[in-house]
Design a protein around this motif. Structure first.
Motif, mmCIF file in Angstrom:
data_model
loop_
_atom_site.group_PDB
_atom_site.id
_atom_site.type_symbol
_atom_site.label_atom_id
_atom_site.label_comp_id
_atom_site.label_asym_id
_atom_site.label_seq_id
_atom_site.Cartn_x
_atom_site.Cartn_y
_atom_site.Cartn_z
ATOM 1 N N PRO A 55 10.707 53.658 39.526
ATOM 2 C CA PRO A 55 9.571 52.941 38.977
ATOM 3 C C PRO A 55 8.335 53.020 39.858
ATOM 4 O O PRO A 55 7.228 53.187 39.373
ATOM 5 N N LEU A 56 8.524 52.915 41.189
ATOM 6 C CA LEU A 56 7.385 53.018 42.081
ATOM 7 C C LEU A 56 6.768 54.405 41.994
ATOM 8 O O LEU A 56 5.551 54.551 41.932
ATOM 9 N N ASP A 57 7.594 55.418 42.018
ATOM 10 C CA ASP A 57 7.077 56.775 41.940
ATOM 11 C C ASP A 57 6.320 56.997 40.633
ATOM 12 O O ASP A 57 5.258 57.618 40.604
ATOM 13 N N ALA A 58 6.881 56.486 39.559
ATOM 14 C CA ALA A 58 6.235 56.662 38.258
ATOM 15 C C ALA A 58 4.882 55.966 38.222
ATOM 16 O O ALA A 58 3.898 56.494 37.702
ATOM 17 N N LEU A 59 4.847 54.761 38.797
ATOM 18 C CA LEU A 59 3.591 54.015 38.805
ATOM 19 C C LEU A 59 2.579 54.676 39.720
ATOM 20 O O LEU A 59 1.401 54.796 39.409
ATOM 21 N N PHE A 60 3.045 55.159 40.878
ATOM 22 C CA PHE A 60 2.141 55.719 41.869
ATOM 23 C C PHE A 60 1.576 57.069 41.449
ATOM 24 O O PHE A 60 0.480 57.444 41.863
ATOM 25 N N ASN A 61 2.319 57.817 40.630
ATOM 26 C CA ASN A 61 1.886 59.169 40.302
ATOM 27 C C ASN A 61 1.738 59.433 38.802
ATOM 28 O O ASN A 61 1.382 60.529 38.408
ATOM 29 N N LYS A 65 -1.780 55.763 36.790
ATOM 30 C CA LYS A 65 -2.720 56.050 37.873
ATOM 31 C C LYS A 65 -3.970 56.728 37.341
ATOM 32 O O LYS A 65 -5.090 56.366 37.715
ATOM 33 N N GLN A 66 -3.818 57.684 36.473
ATOM 34 C CA GLN A 66 -4.978 58.375 35.931
ATOM 35 C C GLN A 66 -5.839 57.431 35.105
ATOM 36 O O GLN A 66 -7.075 57.492 35.159
ATOM 37 N N VAL A 68 -6.179 54.229 35.579
ATOM 38 C CA VAL A 68 -6.910 53.367 36.507
ATOM 39 C C VAL A 68 -8.018 54.143 37.206
ATOM 40 O O VAL A 68 -9.141 53.643 37.363
ATOM 41 N N LEU A 69 -7.723 55.377 37.630
ATOM 42 C CA LEU A 69 -8.741 56.181 38.308
ATOM 43 C C LEU A 69 -9.939 56.443 37.409
ATOM 44 O O LEU A 69 -11.088 56.462 37.868
ATOM 45 N N ASP A 70 -9.695 56.634 36.115
ATOM 46 C CA ASP A 70 -10.803 56.820 35.176
ATOM 47 C C ASP A 70 -11.682 55.573 35.123
ATOM 48 O O ASP A 70 -12.919 55.668 35.125
ATOM 49 N N ALA A 71 -11.043 54.395 35.086
ATOM 50 C CA ALA A 71 -11.808 53.147 35.060
ATOM 51 C C ALA A 71 -12.580 52.955 36.362
ATOM 52 O O ALA A 71 -13.725 52.482 36.358
ATOM 53 N N GLU A 341 -24.293 52.374 65.711
ATOM 54 C CA GLU A 341 -25.146 51.434 64.986
ATOM 55 C C GLU A 341 -25.110 51.688 63.484
ATOM 56 O O GLU A 341 -25.084 50.768 62.677
ATOM 57 N N VAL A 342 -25.110 52.960 63.105
ATOM 58 C CA VAL A 342 -25.069 53.347 61.695
ATOM 59 C C VAL A 342 -23.789 54.134 61.455
ATOM 60 O O VAL A 342 -23.483 55.076 62.189
ATOM 61 N N LEU A 343 -23.037 53.754 60.447
ATOM 62 C CA LEU A 343 -21.789 54.427 60.129
ATOM 63 C C LEU A 343 -21.995 55.421 58.979
ATOM 64 O O LEU A 343 -22.870 55.211 58.129
ATOM 65 N N PRO A 344 -21.195 56.477 58.925
ATOM 66 C CA PRO A 344 -21.296 57.408 57.795
ATOM 67 C C PRO A 344 -20.822 56.742 56.507
ATOM 68 O O PRO A 344 -20.051 55.778 56.540
ATOM 69 N N ASP A 345 -21.282 57.256 55.381
ATOM 70 C CA ASP A 345 -20.802 56.748 54.097
ATOM 71 C C ASP A 345 -19.328 57.118 53.926
ATOM 72 O O ASP A 345 -18.920 58.240 54.249
ATOM 73 N N ALA A 346 -18.563 56.189 53.402
ATOM 74 C CA ALA A 346 -17.177 56.499 53.079
ATOM 75 C C ALA A 346 -17.156 57.503 51.937
ATOM 76 O O ALA A 346 -17.863 57.333 50.937
ATOM 77 N N PRO A 347 -16.384 58.575 52.032
ATOM 78 C CA PRO A 347 -16.324 59.551 50.942
ATOM 79 C C PRO A 347 -15.884 58.901 49.633
ATOM 80 O O PRO A 347 -15.000 58.043 49.626
ATOM 81 N N GLU A 348 -16.502 59.328 48.542
ATOM 82 C CA GLU A 348 -16.207 58.728 47.246
ATOM 83 C C GLU A 348 -14.734 58.845 46.887
ATOM 84 O O GLU A 348 -14.155 57.935 46.304
ATOM 85 N N GLU A 349 -14.103 59.967 47.252
ATOM 86 C CA GLU A 349 -12.689 60.134 46.915
ATOM 87 C C GLU A 349 -11.817 59.113 47.634
ATOM 88 O O GLU A 349 -10.802 58.651 47.094
ATOM 89 N N LEU A 350 -12.212 58.723 48.861
ATOM 90 C CA LEU A 350 -11.450 57.709 49.580
ATOM 91 C C LEU A 350 -11.676 56.330 48.973
ATOM 92 O O LEU A 350 -10.767 55.497 48.928
ATOM 93 N N VAL A 351 -12.888 56.077 48.531
ATOM 94 C CA VAL A 351 -13.187 54.805 47.872
ATOM 95 C C VAL A 351 -12.354 54.666 46.597
ATOM 96 O O VAL A 351 -11.759 53.618 46.336
ATOM 97 N N ARG A 352 -12.296 55.706 45.812
ATOM 98 C CA ARG A 352 -11.493 55.688 44.582
ATOM 99 C C ARG A 352 -10.012 55.485 44.902
ATOM 100 O O ARG A 352 -9.326 54.703 44.243
ATOM 101 N N GLU A 353 -9.545 56.189 45.915
ATOM 102 C CA GLU A 353 -8.135 56.084 46.283
ATOM 103 C C GLU A 353 -7.793 54.678 46.760
ATOM 104 O O GLU A 353 -6.742 54.132 46.409
#
Length: 395
Positions: A55-61, A65-66, A68-71, A341-353
């Motif tokens: 069940p975890l594998d099914a939910l995770f992959n 998942k797709q 939720v990622l679309d939303a 003082e200034v941090l880089p932007d977090a990559p969008e793919e990491l934010v989505r993940e």
């Protein structure tokens, strides 16, 4: 108005807020933890036989998942990064902006709005779609499930992102409970252990421990807040400095360890390992001690996938995590999050993940489907309306 509350992945100003540390109970400096060797006690995977691992594998992959990622993708520019309810809701007297939560004083109660801001290293790193709702609803689930261990400050939940709570005198200590040697921040157990520390917050640690190893017993490593960072303290220092009385410390320590043990048991039944977490407590007007803020969320806690843990540990691999650790590690690899003082932007793919992982954790723990918020009404307008109605009902 919606454009006023749109998010940026790297807010222009680093934010630092006061936090409240944690205590240590039955582990005094006289109690010594004995190393487990590389092969420590086996996880009782049979306890989660009905759910793991398919069940975890099914939910995770799987298809969920797709979905939720679309939303998440359509909500990247619609995060709740800032609130100003004191300007839109009658009766709110002041605003305190925390790293994640905006807290408003309504006179009799506190209105706590959980935003989508993502913090680590005592800074704001990004804003994560749906994060605030996930944290608020995850905490509410755990608050309800842990009433047999401790009371909490929750009064009313008028909105997906909002909890109205009792006012409490907050103990200036965060109660961090750890079950494993891990972490990447300056105060994490693995960082200090790797640097040679063997007496940490009153816990004597043996030589020979390795990263991600299970401790022989759960320990408390309290911290207090100094200016802009957490400061580890011992139980004796907490009492001697007057941060807490001995009686309050003893009660809160017992509750913190009991909460963690219960959380570990529930997590394992759902295919997860609750690795470490932090708790905050306060004293109500009647003198009773309440659990406050949040409980067992992916922000305050570290979670690993249970059924792959032992094999990965034995092979020297990082455990599969369902928390923000991978985002922490990205920032440590790409900048100095403590000093730059200034941090880089977090990559969008990491934010989505990260957004997906938070929702995955909510659905895995609660066994319920995360309800995506409606986009018909701007988030800030919805929250303002719901909070105003709730406060009127409490009069």
């Amino acid at each position: 108005m919606a454009h006023q509350y749109s998010q940026t992945l790297n807010p222009p100003k680093t934010l630092i807020i006061p936090k409240h540390p944690n205590p240590i109970p039955s582990f005094s400096s006289s109690k010594i933890l004995k190393p487990n060797s590389r092969s420590f006690p086996k996880l009782s995977v049979s306890a989660m036989a009905a759910q793991a691992p398919p069940p975890l594998d099914a939910l995770f992959n799987g298809a969920r998942k797709q979905e939720v990622l679309d939303a998440i993708g359509t909500s990247m520019s619609n995060c709740l990064s800032e609130t100003n309810l004191h300007l839109t809701v009658p009766g709110l007297q002041s605003k305190t902006r925390g790293k994640v939560r905006d807290v408003y004083d309504s006179g009799d109660y506190l209105v706590m709005v959980t935003t989508d801001r993502q913090s680590a290293f005592d800074r704001i790193l990004a804003s994560i779609p749906f994060k605030g709702q996930v944290l608020n609803e995850t905490s509410l689930w755990w608050f309800d499930k842990t009433r047999h261990i401790t009371s909490n400050a929750v009064v009313l939940v008028p909105d997906e992102n909002v909890t109205i709570a009792k006012k409490c005198s907050v103990f200036p200590v965060e109660f961090v409970v750890r079950g494993y040697v891990t972490g990447s921040t300056d105060t994490s157990l693995w960082t200090v252990y790797r640097n040679g520390v063997r007496n940490y917050c009153g816990n004597v640690l043996p030589d020979g421990l390795v990263k991600s190893q299970k401790l022989p017993a759960n320990i408390l490593t309290p911290t207090t807040k100094a200016a802009d960072h957490d400061v580890p303290v011992t139980p004796a220092e907490i009492i001697e400095s007057g941060l807490m009385s001995q009686a309050d410390y003893d009660e809160v320590s017992r509750k913190a360890l009991s909460l963690f043990e219960y959380g570990q048991r529930v997590a394992l039944e759902h295919g997860l390992i609750l690795v470490d977490t932090k708790y905050e407590f306060g004293k109500g007007q009647d003198g009773s001690i309440h659990l406050i803020d949040e409980v067992h969320t992916p922000d305050s806690s570290r979670y690993w996938i249970a059924h792959t843990y032992e094999e990965r540990f034995e092979n020297g691999l990082e455990p599969e995590n369902v928390d923000k650790e991978f985002l922490r590690l990205w920032f440590k690899d790409n900048c100095n999050p403590y000093e730059d003082e200034v941090l880089p932007d977090a990559p969008e793919e990491l934010v989505r993940e990260l957004s997906w992982r938070y929702i995955f954790l909510y659905e895995t723990i609660t066994k319920s489907k995360f309800k995506m918020p409606s986009t018909e009404e701007p988030i800030h307008d919805r929250i303002s309306r719901n909070v105003a109605q709730a406060l009127s009902s409490l009069k």
